[in-house]
Motif scaffolding. Sequence first.
Motif, PDB file in Angstrom:
ATOM      1  N   GLU A 239       0.848  -1.189   0.000  1.00  0.00           N
ATOM      2  CA  GLU A 239       0.000   0.000   0.000  1.00  0.00           C
ATOM      3  C   GLU A 239       0.886   1.241   0.000  1.00  0.00           C
ATOM      4  OE1 GLU A 239      -3.646   0.084   2.450  1.00  0.00           O
ATOM      5  OE2 GLU A 239      -2.862   2.002   3.198  1.00  0.00           O
ATOM      6  N   MET A 240       0.741   2.058  -1.013  1.00  0.00           N
ATOM      7  CA  MET A 240       1.613   3.219  -1.168  1.00  0.00           C
ATOM      8  C   MET A 240       0.864   4.515  -0.866  1.00  0.00           C
ATOM      9  SD  MET A 240       4.291   1.618  -2.152  1.00  0.00           S
ATOM     10  CE  MET A 240       5.442   2.866  -2.766  1.00  0.00           C
ATOM     11  N   ASP A 241       1.610   5.492  -0.408  1.00  0.00           N
ATOM     12  CA  ASP A 241       1.036   6.820  -0.271  1.00  0.00           C
ATOM     13  C   ASP A 241       0.949   7.448  -1.657  1.00  0.00           C
ATOM     14  OD1 ASP A 241       0.424   9.096   1.823  1.00  0.00           O
ATOM     15  OD2 ASP A 241       1.565  10.008   0.183  1.00  0.00           O
ATOM     16  N   ALA A 242      -0.033   8.304  -1.853  1.00  0.00           N
ATOM     17  CA  ALA A 242      -0.198   8.966  -3.151  1.00  0.00           C
ATOM     18  C   ALA A 242       1.101   9.622  -3.607  1.00  0.00           C
ATOM     19  CB  ALA A 242      -1.304  10.017  -3.065  1.00  0.00           C
ATOM     20  N   GLU A 243       1.844  10.174  -2.668  1.00  0.00           N
ATOM     21  CA  GLU A 243       3.066  10.902  -3.018  1.00  0.00           C
ATOM     22  C   GLU A 243       4.349  10.071  -2.875  1.00  0.00           C
ATOM     23  OE1 GLU A 243       3.652  13.559  -4.601  1.00  0.00           O
ATOM     24  OE2 GLU A 243       1.643  14.410  -4.739  1.00  0.00           O
ATOM     25  N   ASP A 244       4.233   8.779  -2.662  1.00  0.00           N
ATOM     26  CA  ASP A 244       5.447   7.945  -2.673  1.00  0.00           C
ATOM     27  C   ASP A 244       6.011   7.919  -4.093  1.00  0.00           C
ATOM     28  OD1 ASP A 244       5.726   7.156  -0.022  1.00  0.00           O
ATOM     29  OD2 ASP A 244       4.407   5.412  -0.252  1.00  0.00           O
ATOM     30  N   PRO A 245       7.349   8.007  -4.223  1.00  0.00           N
ATOM     31  CA  PRO A 245       7.924   7.957  -5.566  1.00  0.00           C
ATOM     32  C   PRO A 245       7.603   6.637  -6.262  1.00  0.00           C
ATOM     33  CG  PRO A 245       9.570   8.678  -3.980  1.00  0.00           C
ATOM     34  CD  PRO A 245       8.363   8.233  -3.186  1.00  0.00           C
ATOM     35  N   LEU A 246       7.270   6.741  -7.549  1.00  0.00           N
ATOM     36  CA  LEU A 246       7.014   5.554  -8.360  1.00  0.00           C
ATOM     37  C   LEU A 246       8.259   5.215  -9.170  1.00  0.00           C
ATOM     38  CD1 LEU A 246       5.092   3.437  -9.667  1.00  0.00           C
ATOM     39  CD2 LEU A 246       4.399   5.223 -11.279  1.00  0.00           C
ATOM     40  N   PHE A 247       8.826   6.225  -9.801  1.00  0.00           N
ATOM     41  CA  PHE A 247      10.047   5.981 -10.570  1.00  0.00           C
ATOM     42  C   PHE A 247      10.895   7.231 -10.700  1.00  0.00           C
ATOM     43  CE2 PHE A 247       6.880   6.966 -13.913  1.00  0.00           C
ATOM     44  CZ  PHE A 247       7.542   7.910 -14.674  1.00  0.00           C
ATOM     45  N   ILE A 248      12.143   6.980 -11.068  1.00  0.00           N
ATOM     46  CA  ILE A 248      13.081   8.053 -11.392  1.00  0.00           C
ATOM     47  C   ILE A 248      13.432   7.857 -12.860  1.00  0.00           C
ATOM     48  CG2 ILE A 248      15.340   9.076 -10.873  1.00  0.00           C
ATOM     49  CD1 ILE A 248      15.301   7.536  -8.209  1.00  0.00           C
ATOM     50  N   LEU A 249      13.485   8.935 -13.598  1.00  0.00           N
ATOM     51  CA  LEU A 249      13.926   8.831 -14.987  1.00  0.00           C
ATOM     52  C   LEU A 249      14.924   9.952 -15.235  1.00  0.00           C
ATOM     53  CD1 LEU A 249      13.517   7.093 -17.446  1.00  0.00           C
ATOM     54  CD2 LEU A 249      11.620   8.553 -18.119  1.00  0.00           C
ATOM     55  N   TYR A 250      16.107   9.569 -15.700  1.00  0.00           N
ATOM     56  CA  TYR A 250      17.153  10.571 -15.893  1.00  0.00           C
ATOM     57  C   TYR A 250      16.981  11.297 -17.209  1.00  0.00           C
ATOM     58  CZ  TYR A 250      19.314   9.273 -11.628  1.00  0.00           C
ATOM     59  OH  TYR A 250      19.528   9.104 -10.290  1.00  0.00           O
ATOM     60  N   THR A 251      17.174  12.594 -17.167  1.00  0.00           N
ATOM     61  CA  THR A 251      17.060  13.371 -18.400  1.00  0.00           C
ATOM     62  C   THR A 251      18.079  14.494 -18.390  1.00  0.00           C
ATOM     63  OG1 THR A 251      15.501  14.431 -19.912  1.00  0.00           O
ATOM     64  CG2 THR A 251      15.292  15.004 -17.602  1.00  0.00           C
ATOM     65  N   SER A 252      18.448  14.932 -19.594  1.00  0.00           N
ATOM     66  CA  SER A 252      19.503  15.927 -19.729  1.00  0.00           C
ATOM     67  C   SER A 252      18.982  17.335 -19.536  1.00  0.00           C
ATOM     68  CB  SER A 252      20.115  15.833 -21.112  1.00  0.00           C
ATOM     69  OG  SER A 252      20.727  14.589 -21.256  1.00  0.00           O
ATOM     70  N   GLY A 253      19.847  18.167 -18.984  1.00  0.00           N
ATOM     71  CA  GLY A 253      19.520  19.582 -18.851  1.00  0.00           C
ATOM     72  C   GLY A 253      20.617  20.403 -19.486  1.00  0.00           C
ATOM     73  N   LYS A 257      25.435  16.839 -15.143  1.00  0.00           N
ATOM     74  CA  LYS A 257      25.034  15.493 -15.546  1.00  0.00           C
ATOM     75  C   LYS A 257      23.515  15.392 -15.566  1.00  0.00           C
ATOM     76  CE  LYS A 257      29.084  12.957 -14.431  1.00  0.00           C
ATOM     77  NZ  LYS A 257      29.835  12.044 -13.568  1.00  0.00           N
ATOM     78  N   PRO A 258      22.995  14.369 -16.254  1.00  0.00           N
ATOM     79  CA  PRO A 258      21.541  14.198 -16.279  1.00  0.00           C
ATOM     80  C   PRO A 258      20.966  14.136 -14.863  1.00  0.00           C
ATOM     81  CG  PRO A 258      22.569  12.731 -17.845  1.00  0.00           C
ATOM     82  CD  PRO A 258      23.683  13.374 -17.083  1.00  0.00           C
ATOM     83  N   LYS A 259      19.778  14.654 -14.719  1.00  0.00           N
ATOM     84  CA  LYS A 259      19.155  14.676 -13.399  1.00  0.00           C
ATOM     85  C   LYS A 259      18.023  13.672 -13.334  1.00  0.00           C
ATOM     86  CE  LYS A 259      16.934  18.841 -15.068  1.00  0.00           C
ATOM     87  NZ  LYS A 259      17.795  19.156 -16.201  1.00  0.00           N
ATOM     88  N   HIS A 513      15.658  12.847 -29.012  1.00  0.00           N
ATOM     89  CA  HIS A 513      16.344  12.581 -27.743  1.00  0.00           C
ATOM     90  C   HIS A 513      16.945  13.863 -27.214  1.00  0.00           C
ATOM     91  CE1 HIS A 513      15.703   8.512 -28.649  1.00  0.00           C
ATOM     92  NE2 HIS A 513      16.720   8.325 -29.448  1.00  0.00           N
ATOM     93  N   ARG A 514      16.790  14.033 -25.929  1.00  0.00           N
ATOM     94  CA  ARG A 514      17.271  15.254 -25.317  1.00  0.00           C
ATOM     95  C   ARG A 514      18.708  15.079 -24.889  1.00  0.00           C
ATOM     96  NH1 ARG A 514      13.219  17.054 -20.793  1.00  0.00           N
ATOM     97  NH2 ARG A 514      14.702  18.222 -19.579  1.00  0.00           N
ATOM     98  N   ILE A 515      19.569  15.983 -25.327  1.00  0.00           N
ATOM     99  CA  ILE A 515      20.990  15.886 -24.996  1.00  0.00           C
ATOM    100  C   ILE A 515      21.489  17.271 -24.613  1.00  0.00           C
ATOM    101  CG2 ILE A 515      23.285  15.299 -25.890  1.00  0.00           C
ATOM    102  CD1 ILE A 515      21.817  13.453 -27.907  1.00  0.00           C
ATOM    103  N   GLY A 516      22.156  17.365 -23.488  1.00  0.00           N
ATOM    104  CA  GLY A 516      22.697  18.648 -23.049  1.00  0.00           C
ATOM    105  C   GLY A 516      24.018  18.927 -23.755  1.00  0.00           C
ATOM    106  N   THR A 517      24.193  20.159 -24.233  1.00  0.00           N
ATOM    107  CA  THR A 517      25.461  20.487 -24.897  1.00  0.00           C
ATOM    108  C   THR A 517      26.624  20.334 -23.907  1.00  0.00           C
ATOM    109  OG1 THR A 517      25.051  22.795 -24.377  1.00  0.00           O
ATOM    110  CG2 THR A 517      24.493  22.081 -26.590  1.00  0.00           C
ATOM    111  N   ALA A 518      26.376  20.684 -22.654  1.00  0.00           N
ATOM    112  CA  ALA A 518      27.436  20.605 -21.644  1.00  0.00           C
ATOM    113  C   ALA A 518      27.894  19.158 -21.443  1.00  0.00           C
ATOM    114  CB  ALA A 518      26.938  21.184 -20.317  1.00  0.00           C
ATOM    115  N   GLU A 519      26.938  18.248 -21.522  1.00  0.00           N
ATOM    116  CA  GLU A 519      27.251  16.828 -21.364  1.00  0.00           C
ATOM    117  C   GLU A 519      28.173  16.347 -22.481  1.00  0.00           C
ATOM    118  OE1 GLU A 519      24.166  13.391 -20.932  1.00  0.00           O
ATOM    119  OE2 GLU A 519      23.164  15.337 -21.037  1.00  0.00           O
TER     120      GLU A 519
END
Length: 636
Positions: A239-253, A257-259, A513-519
């Motif tokens: 049983e999860m709380d509504a605000e419990d994290p479901l997933f993390i997905l990394y993406t570039s900014g 590094k990707p967050k 695909h999202r790619i950061g120039t800094a990366e």
Amino acid sequence: MIMKFRVGSYEEYKQAYAASVNDPSGFWAGVAEEFLWRRQWDKVLEWDFRKPDVKWFMNGRLNITENCLDRHLATQGDKPAIIWEPNDPGEPHRTITYRELHEQVCRFAAVLRRNGIQKGDRVCIYMGMVLELPVAMLACARIGAIHSVIFGGFSAQSIADRLQDAGAEYMITCDGGYRGAKDIPLKATVDDALSVCGFVKRVIVLQRTGIPVTMTEGRDVWWHDEVAATEGSVTTAEEMDAEDPLFILYTSGSTGKPKGVVHTTAGYMVYATYSFVNVFQVRADDIHFCTADIGWITGHSYIVYGVLCAGGTSLLYEGIPTWPDAGRFWDIVGKHRATILYTAPTAIRSLMAYGTAPLQGRSLASLRVLGTVGEPINEEAWHWYNEYVGGKNCPIVDTWWQTENGGIMISNLAGVTPAKPGYATLPLPGIQPVLVDEKGDVITGNDVSGNLCIRFPWPGMLRTTWGDHERCRLNYFAAYDNMYFTGDGCYRDEQGMYRITGRVDDVLNVSGHRIGTAEVENAINMHEGVLESAVVGFPHDVKGQGIYAYVIMESMPDDDRHMHVRAAILVTVTEVIGPIARPDKIQFVSGLPKTRSGKIMRRILRKIAEGEMHALGDTSTLLDPAVVDEIKRTKV
Ligand code: WT7
């Protein structure tokens, strides 16, 4: 199938939109009621964008997998939940019903528990597009573990970065994966990553290709052995709380590094499902073919969670559009009688290049709705899609959204609200877009352009970036007061329709695909002999944007060594990030255009890369204007 909140006409859309703005809590409560809760929420929404602190369906309790699976068993247990089409057309496809998927997920959830995985633990998943990938994700969600799927094209270094950032002690992978003519050595790449991640306790390995792999005693176990050895299954979900994290997905900014974008349970579920049902105007007998990889958010929401929560049938394809030939998508549509096709403009453009011959003799008659996502669609591609794929008979939804959004934000609703080529058109109910000028003032009226912000929370929005809340604030909520900043530029036409014009920050969009120039710069700089580099985008016929790198070497390579050094830099970038970040063009330069304060003037580099030599604008503030002439002269 849940369809109660589907708006069926333009009028209903307008009503729903007005209701969502006038009484957001009432509106979303009405949507949320259609789901299965263990406990009702006390309050729909509390928010403060300045922190940011956003909570939806407070103190509600649920498990998303009960919504994806259990709730459908009584009414449609024998309906296909997922149809899996393998890379090789000669291998049989697999169809898994809701009952079977439920059984497999419950069983694999027990495997996870047996391996010590508990609620709140992070589990990184690095697999190809196999049926067991959604099983692994859902099994994590079943026991409350937080999954983080890593796209199978990322390098060992990228995996290690993500494992470390997420503090993930568990991994699920495959021996290898098939993509077109290639066999991808997934487990070997994981082994490389783990050589610097000693904290990883367990790796569960699915056998897919049968290539020999090294199994580290005490750490690595086979998926099939574990399933065979596990007694029972997790029939009672955590049983999860509504605000419990479901997933993390990394993406570039634009920096660093990707967050790790964090999505939580209830809001994400409600929004992914609501948007799926409405944008595609789903029907009970739809076969939904989303061609994205599950390693991206599109796959999370529109192959797995949104589709299953709605009770739909998801078509999951392991391979690529052009193998064994450029008619593969059309074969798959015909074979499984897909009714919805959701793909990226870059895929359409790459298929357009083969002309219409691959479409001949292939039946696309089952198609009812077409969709695009990931980047602006050019008119030529839109018309080709409309004419040759849709037979001028299928509405095209141009869906704008982002990893951080959880679900589609601005899009026409298939056949219900008007379409306009090149335009994402109108916001979904619940979404309040605004255009903002440089000073942060909201631009009113129509026929105007500005930076796209969202001024009110929606259930599917990110809550934080893993391990670094301040980064989340700075990235999305600090540029403009009390608003979420998307990073996109946008035009609103005379009728109030939105057209996304592309990123206004240092983020590239290469083949969607999202790619950061800094990366990319960071990766290039790791190559031996590189002193400095600057990366910008340039228009590319198929990819939308290509990567252009200006590189300063300790010693400028002679002409005959250029090729060799370029190739070596590409290898480094592939090792550090993955093949998707490989520059299309590398130009060796002796200096970069910098301001007196040392800032690289990317505007000038972008113009040169685009070939617009005469539009460089003011270069008088440069430290050394002569460098620009050299760069123009030696452009590749
Ligand atoms: C960026 C988000 C979640 C979708 C997959 C990409 C661009 C996305 C569109 C569209 C124009 C689009 C934006 C956005 N983008 N969809 N329909 N029209 N641009 O997700 O990797 O998080 O990238 O993709 O620039 O900011 P993502």
